[in-house]
Write a protein that holds these residues in place. Sequence first.
Motif, PDB file in Angstrom:
ATOM      1  N   HIS A  64       8.948 -13.183  -1.921  1.00 21.69           N
ATOM      2  CA  HIS A  64       7.770 -12.318  -1.883  1.00 21.69           C
ATOM      3  C   HIS A  64       7.946 -11.171  -2.876  1.00 21.69           C
ATOM      4  O   HIS A  64       8.886 -10.379  -2.758  1.00 21.69           O
ATOM      5  CB  HIS A  64       7.548 -11.769  -0.472  1.00 21.69           C
ATOM      6  N   LEU A  65       7.020 -11.086  -3.840  1.00 21.46           N
ATOM      7  CA  LEU A  65       7.139 -10.048  -4.871  1.00 21.46           C
ATOM      8  C   LEU A  65       7.101  -8.647  -4.282  1.00 21.46           C
ATOM      9  O   LEU A  65       7.738  -7.738  -4.802  1.00 21.46           O
ATOM     10  CB  LEU A  65       6.005 -10.226  -5.900  1.00 21.46           C
ATOM     11  N   VAL A  66       6.346  -8.488  -3.194  1.00 19.42           N
ATOM     12  CA  VAL A  66       6.260  -7.163  -2.556  1.00 19.42           C
ATOM     13  C   VAL A  66       7.644  -6.717  -2.087  1.00 19.42           C
ATOM     14  O   VAL A  66       8.024  -5.548  -2.238  1.00 19.42           O
ATOM     15  CB  VAL A  66       5.282  -7.200  -1.370  1.00 19.42           C
ATOM     16  N   LEU A  67       8.413  -7.644  -1.520  1.00 17.46           N
ATOM     17  CA  LEU A  67       9.744  -7.287  -1.038  1.00 17.46           C
ATOM     18  C   LEU A  67      10.688  -7.005  -2.199  1.00 17.46           C
ATOM     19  O   LEU A  67      11.570  -6.138  -2.087  1.00 17.46           O
ATOM     20  CB  LEU A  67      10.292  -8.395  -0.143  1.00 17.46           C
ATOM     21  N   ARG A  68      10.525  -7.711  -3.312  1.00 23.53           N
ATOM     22  CA  ARG A  68      11.340  -7.381  -4.493  1.00 23.53           C
ATOM     23  C   ARG A  68      11.031  -5.948  -4.960  1.00 23.53           C
ATOM     24  O   ARG A  68      11.930  -5.188  -5.281  1.00 23.53           O
ATOM     25  CB  ARG A  68      11.040  -8.362  -5.625  1.00 23.53           C
ATOM     26  N   SER A  69       9.753  -5.654  -4.996  1.00 24.27           N
ATOM     27  CA  SER A  69       9.357  -4.293  -5.402  1.00 24.27           C
ATOM     28  C   SER A  69       9.911  -3.254  -4.433  1.00 24.27           C
ATOM     29  O   SER A  69      10.369  -2.178  -4.831  1.00 24.27           O
ATOM     30  CB  SER A  69       7.829  -4.189  -5.461  1.00 24.27           C
ATOM     31  N   CYS A  70       9.855  -3.599  -3.152  1.00 26.42           N
ATOM     32  CA  CYS A  70      10.368  -2.668  -2.119  1.00 26.42           C
ATOM     33  C   CYS A  70      11.859  -2.440  -2.304  1.00 26.42           C
ATOM     34  O   CYS A  70      12.347  -1.308  -2.208  1.00 26.42           O
ATOM     35  CB  CYS A  70      10.066  -3.236  -0.738  1.00 26.42           C
ATOM     36  N   ALA A  71      12.610  -3.528  -2.575  1.00 29.51           N
ATOM     37  CA  ALA A  71      14.058  -3.401  -2.764  1.00 29.51           C
ATOM     38  C   ALA A  71      14.357  -2.545  -3.989  1.00 29.51           C
ATOM     39  O   ALA A  71      15.236  -1.656  -3.954  1.00 29.51           O
ATOM     40  CB  ALA A  71      14.683  -4.778  -2.908  1.00 29.51           C
ATOM     41  N   ALA A  72      13.647  -2.800  -5.091  1.00 26.33           N
ATOM     42  CA  ALA A  72      13.888  -2.012  -6.303  1.00 26.33           C
ATOM     43  C   ALA A  72      13.508  -0.541  -6.097  1.00 26.33           C
ATOM     44  O   ALA A  72      14.208   0.367  -6.550  1.00 26.33           O
ATOM     45  CB  ALA A  72      13.083  -2.612  -7.462  1.00 26.33           C
ATOM     46  N   PHE A  73      12.406  -0.310  -5.382  1.00 26.73           N
ATOM     47  CA  PHE A  73      11.966   1.057  -5.077  1.00 26.73           C
ATOM     48  C   PHE A  73      13.033   1.786  -4.250  1.00 26.73           C
ATOM     49  O   PHE A  73      13.325   2.969  -4.475  1.00 26.73           O
ATOM     50  CB  PHE A  73      10.644   0.986  -4.303  1.00 26.73           C
ATOM     51  N   THR A  74      13.614   1.074  -3.306  1.00 28.74           N
ATOM     52  CA  THR A  74      14.647   1.671  -2.444  1.00 28.74           C
ATOM     53  C   THR A  74      15.894   2.018  -3.248  1.00 28.74           C
ATOM     54  O   THR A  74      16.454   3.114  -3.110  1.00 28.74           O
ATOM     55  CB  THR A  74      15.000   0.704  -1.310  1.00 28.74           C
ATOM     56  N   LEU A  75      16.342   1.116  -4.084  1.00 27.46           N
ATOM     57  CA  LEU A  75      17.530   1.383  -4.906  1.00 27.46           C
ATOM     58  C   LEU A  75      17.252   2.512  -5.895  1.00 27.46           C
ATOM     59  O   LEU A  75      18.176   3.262  -6.250  1.00 27.46           O
ATOM     60  CB  LEU A  75      17.942   0.105  -5.646  1.00 27.46           C
ATOM     61  N   LEU A  76      16.004   2.642  -6.321  1.00 23.90           N
ATOM     62  CA  LEU A  76      15.635   3.790  -7.172  1.00 23.90           C
ATOM     63  C   LEU A  76      15.916   5.102  -6.441  1.00 23.90           C
ATOM     64  O   LEU A  76      16.442   6.054  -7.030  1.00 23.90           O
ATOM     65  CB  LEU A  76      14.155   3.668  -7.537  1.00 23.90           C
ATOM     66  N   GLN A  77      15.550   5.166  -5.146  1.00 20.89           N
ATOM     67  CA  GLN A  77      15.785   6.396  -4.369  1.00 20.89           C
ATOM     68  C   GLN A  77      17.275   6.707  -4.290  1.00 20.89           C
ATOM     69  O   GLN A  77      17.701   7.857  -4.445  1.00 20.89           O
ATOM     70  CB  GLN A  77      15.221   6.235  -2.945  1.00 20.89           C
ATOM     71  N   PHE A  78      18.097   5.673  -4.027  1.00 20.92           N
ATOM     72  CA  PHE A  78      19.519   5.886  -3.783  1.00 20.92           C
ATOM     73  C   PHE A  78      20.299   6.200  -5.055  1.00 20.92           C
ATOM     74  O   PHE A  78      21.384   6.773  -4.980  1.00 20.92           O
ATOM     75  CB  PHE A  78      20.119   4.661  -3.092  1.00 20.92           C
ATOM     76  N   THR A  79      19.777   5.783  -6.215  1.00 20.14           N
ATOM     77  CA  THR A  79      20.515   5.991  -7.470  1.00 20.14           C
ATOM     78  C   THR A  79      19.925   7.091  -8.331  1.00 20.14           C
ATOM     79  O   THR A  79      20.436   7.373  -9.419  1.00 20.14           O
ATOM     80  CB  THR A  79      20.532   4.691  -8.294  1.00 20.14           C
ATOM     81  N   ASP A  80      18.866   7.713  -7.848  1.00 20.55           N
ATOM     82  CA  ASP A  80      18.250   8.790  -8.633  1.00 20.55           C
ATOM     83  C   ASP A  80      19.302   9.854  -8.958  1.00 20.55           C
ATOM     84  O   ASP A  80      20.118  10.221  -8.094  1.00 20.55           O
ATOM     85  CB  ASP A  80      17.112   9.422  -7.836  1.00 20.55           C
ATOM     86  N   PRO A  81      19.349  10.356 -10.201  1.00 21.02           N
ATOM     87  CA  PRO A  81      20.380  11.344 -10.582  1.00 21.02           C
ATOM     88  C   PRO A  81      20.427  12.561  -9.671  1.00 21.02           C
ATOM     89  O   PRO A  81      21.465  13.193  -9.520  1.00 21.02           O
ATOM     90  CB  PRO A  81      19.973  11.719 -12.007  1.00 21.02           C
ATOM     91  N   GLY A  82      19.315  12.884  -9.042  1.00 20.38           N
ATOM     92  CA  GLY A  82      19.302  14.041  -8.141  1.00 20.38           C
ATOM     93  C   GLY A  82      19.694  13.715  -6.718  1.00 20.38           C
ATOM     94  O   GLY A  82      19.818  14.623  -5.885  1.00 20.38           O
ATOM     95  N   ALA A  83      19.910  12.447  -6.412  1.00 17.55           N
ATOM     96  CA  ALA A  83      20.285  12.049  -5.051  1.00 17.55           C
ATOM     97  C   ALA A  83      21.709  12.500  -4.737  1.00 17.55           C
ATOM     98  O   ALA A  83      22.582  12.498  -5.611  1.00 17.55           O
ATOM     99  CB  ALA A  83      20.164  10.538  -4.884  1.00 17.55           C
ATOM    100  N   ARG A  84      21.941  12.856  -3.500  1.00 17.09           N
ATOM    101  CA  ARG A  84      23.231  13.419  -3.097  1.00 17.09           C
ATOM    102  C   ARG A  84      24.381  12.440  -3.295  1.00 17.09           C
ATOM    103  O   ARG A  84      25.482  12.830  -3.694  1.00 17.09           O
ATOM    104  CB  ARG A  84      23.154  13.853  -1.638  1.00 17.09           C
TER     105      ARG A  84
ATOM    106  N   ALA B  11       0.839  -1.208   0.000  1.00 16.05           N
ATOM    107  CA  ALA B  11       0.000   0.000   0.000  1.00 16.05           C
ATOM    108  C   ALA B  11       0.874   1.258   0.000  1.00 16.05           C
ATOM    109  O   ALA B  11       0.550   2.249  -0.669  1.00 16.05           O
ATOM    110  CB  ALA B  11      -0.930  -0.019   1.213  1.00 16.05           C
ATOM    111  N   PHE B  12       1.985   1.204   0.748  1.00 13.71           N
ATOM    112  CA  PHE B  12       2.902   2.356   0.772  1.00 13.71           C
ATOM    113  C   PHE B  12       3.479   2.596  -0.622  1.00 13.71           C
ATOM    114  O   PHE B  12       3.533   3.729  -1.101  1.00 13.71           O
ATOM    115  CB  PHE B  12       4.021   2.097   1.779  1.00 13.71           C
ATOM    116  N   LEU B  13       3.904   1.505  -1.301  1.00 14.52           N
ATOM    117  CA  LEU B  13       4.500   1.649  -2.635  1.00 14.52           C
ATOM    118  C   LEU B  13       3.489   2.220  -3.631  1.00 14.52           C
ATOM    119  O   LEU B  13       3.830   3.030  -4.494  1.00 14.52           O
ATOM    120  CB  LEU B  13       5.031   0.307  -3.128  1.00 14.52           C
ATOM    121  N   PHE B  14       2.231   1.812  -3.489  1.00 16.66           N
ATOM    122  CA  PHE B  14       1.210   2.267  -4.426  1.00 16.66           C
ATOM    123  C   PHE B  14       0.909   3.766  -4.283  1.00 16.66           C
ATOM    124  O   PHE B  14       0.325   4.359  -5.187  1.00 16.66           O
ATOM    125  CB  PHE B  14      -0.073   1.454  -4.238  1.00 16.66           C
ATOM    126  N   THR B  15       1.306   4.360  -3.153  1.00 16.59           N
ATOM    127  CA  THR B  15       1.077   5.803  -3.007  1.00 16.59           C
ATOM    128  C   THR B  15       1.984   6.607  -3.917  1.00 16.59           C
ATOM    129  O   THR B  15       1.773   7.805  -4.109  1.00 16.59           O
ATOM    130  CB  THR B  15       1.300   6.244  -1.544  1.00 16.59           C
TER     131      THR B  15
END
Length: 906
Positions: free
Chosen positions: A841-861, A785-789
């Motif tokens: 668990h697919l939810v945890l795979r999605s969570c891991a990918a979502f997290t790595l998206l945050q850390f590798t975003d071009p605007g991330a410090r 539910a958090f990811l879907f937001t």
Amino acid sequence: MNHRVRRKSAKGPQKLDLSDQHCLKLNEDDFVDWTRLPDDTVIQVFTRLNYRDRANLSSTCKSWRSVGSSSCLWRTLDLRAHRCDWGFMHSLASRCSNLQKLRFRGSDNTDSLINIRAKNLKELSGDYCRVLTDSTLAVIVARHKLLESIQLGPDFCERITSDAIVAIAFCCPKLKKLRLSGIQDVNKEAINALATHCPDLHEIGFIDCIKIDEVALGNVVSLRFLSVAGTTDVKWDLVGENWSNLPNLEGLDVSRTNVVPSVVMRLFSSLKSLKLLCAFNCPSLEEDTTVYTKTNRHGKMMLSFFIDTFKELFPMFPDTENEHAIFSDWRNGSKKKDGNLDEFMTWVEWILSHVLLRLAEANPDGLDPFWLNQGADLLLNLLQSSQDDVQERAATGLATFVVTDDVNTSIHARRAEAVMKGGDIQLLLDLATSWKEGIQSEATKAIANLSVNPAFAKSVAAAGGITLLASLAKSMNRLVAEEGAGGLWNLSVGEEHKGAIAEAGGIKALVDLIFKWPRGGDGVLERAAGALANLAADDKCSMEIATAGGINALVTLARKCKHERVQEQATRALANLTAHGDSNTNNVAVGQEAGAIDALILLVRSQHATVRQEAAGALWNLSFDDRNRERIALVGGVEALVALAQSCANADPSLQERAAGALWGLSVSEANSIAIGREGGVPPLLTLARSLMEDVQETAAGALWNLAFNPGNALRIMEDGGVPILISVCSSTSEMAGFMAALALAYMFDGRMDEYALVGTSAEGASKSARLEITRIKALQRIQAFLFTFADSLTINAASLSSAPALMAQVAESARIFEAGQLRCSGAEIGRFVSMLRNQHLVLRSCAAFTLLQFTDPGARHAAHHVKLLQESGAARVLRAAASAPREAKVFARIVLRNMEHQQIA
């Protein structure tokens, strides 16, 4: 010592030519010999120096030693900034044979004053005379029988009684002025002694006293000026009956008393010589102000809140065109001097400075109209008085009346604006350069307090005030240096002033202050450390502080100073110095400074919440460095910070945030994470995670995220009721708190905790397994539910079927959590999420990918750092595998791969 100064050479037509100067000769080495100056010229130079500099210059050579001892240079002496013991005062005695005016501060100099035998002393003025006793004062006046003026205040003279007043009367027959503050009981014997033995006594001030003998005061017929301001137990019926016997009384001050209208009217009618009644802050008189017309007052002047002071005094100066210029026109003088007017206006200045300062200190409600319409202008006019004590009180009044909240340093904007108008900033700056250190100190205090107002601070900076304050902070006078540091402290709040303070040498001056007064100067140490704390928030200034020795100075304060406010500012400075991450080396340098971490851990256990807060903040920042993190744990940091978290459930949110943050920083190390769990760190962090304050929620959730990776801690979190709390935080209005709560749940239910949770008999294991599975389902549903937001189903579905750049960019933009991009992860932490990409668990795979998206975003410090870690771990292959998975994991993994390619190109 060589007393000659090499002449500065100049180029071209600017070359210095001293050929016509008979007093300054050049020798064969091209030196100017300053010792050849005539004595009267040297004396003129000496008169422009303070007492300390006069003494220092006198010691440079024999000829100047003789000139420096000239009696004309020692007619006045101000000892308030000096701690004078008996030996020091005895050494001064030889220079004070012609001393006429002496000012002292009671707490430091009272008893030793006996050693100064200035037979020609005429004026004695003492501040802070609470410790001055009858016997000491009696000896002083007995040795100085030519005294014409004695002033002790404005602090209460708690140990002075009527016996001392009797001694003054007998010993000082030439006495003209007597001003005493805070006497308990001035009895008739004391007043009658003054009436009998001091025939020239024309001014008395019994200020803030408890009782005075009203009948006896009527016997002092020589009085022209009388003040009983602030005196509480006055029998006004006796005043009306007896003070009408004072035939020469011209000025009467009854401010801050309970005088009643009937007595005032009687005094106006019966005292024929009376010119002015000063009655500020007299509640009974202010109930009905319409009765005090000029006719009812029999033409006499009255000063009060409801009467404009400038208009009231204006008729006395028929040649003055502007009523607000009456004080300056009087001081500048006309061709015809009026001695009586001068004495009268001198007294008016004195009582006004006193009552305005008392009003500023009390700051009663409802005075804004008074301060804005006339009070500020009166103080500014009094700043230009020829009386030193009036100038000082006016400056102190300006420093005080603008402050609305001394604890939080709030300034009344409109009052500050009233001071700014008409170039009055320059007036204060000029007074701050005075050789008279008392005036210099109070003017600097006014500049410092007013500089809390951004507009005033900007004007001070534009007028060269920063350079001046940096210079004042180097003063050998502790009081002046303290106020100079205070000015830099307030100015350094503004980002635009920090560079200018550094350029003016302010940082070096502030660091030197800490070493100059390591003991006995809590005020100067607090201001110096506070200014350094503000400056340390700027990256460039923080490096200059380190270069100037500031780290050692601040750590020394944190270790050795026991004063709460100094500790708070020193630890705040260390926290700011260590807050710049990789942009400079201060974090490492503070951690390596001997005793720094030990001192901060000790201060985490301080009795004062603000000290604990700043110390925890400093440890939080230090914990970002691996070596500091381990050093903190080694010397008891885990235990201290867990104890702090346990004690701050009802504390200020700032303290809660820093306590949780420091545990978050320490828990990056798995060994520390395990230690925090064993010490009982989980329950207080769960409590803090339920806070309504987002900052507290975020840091507590961050700490729980790190703790949850250890299966033992994960089990503790679950057993302590942490799952419902984390599920709730996932729905927080703070995206960052929700993100980290989701990560904590992901760690807890990735399967590693199962074997710990299912320990027991087979029957127990089955039951536990069922409960665990129910809890897992709830947690995974909340994560999803958090990811879907951050991406609705339609967008995710479309992106999973297409790799169109525009669509991917849309998903990435919707998924971005700005604060998450500020996090910096270790290789181990990145590896955890790479492993999670393979979870069943697919939810945890999605969570891991979502997290790595945050850390590798071009605007991330720290995007480049995280991409490098992913490349080193071979994550690309795992991400490509995840990219073939359904929906969310597939889309987020593709975006992470795209981010990695972007960093490689960059």
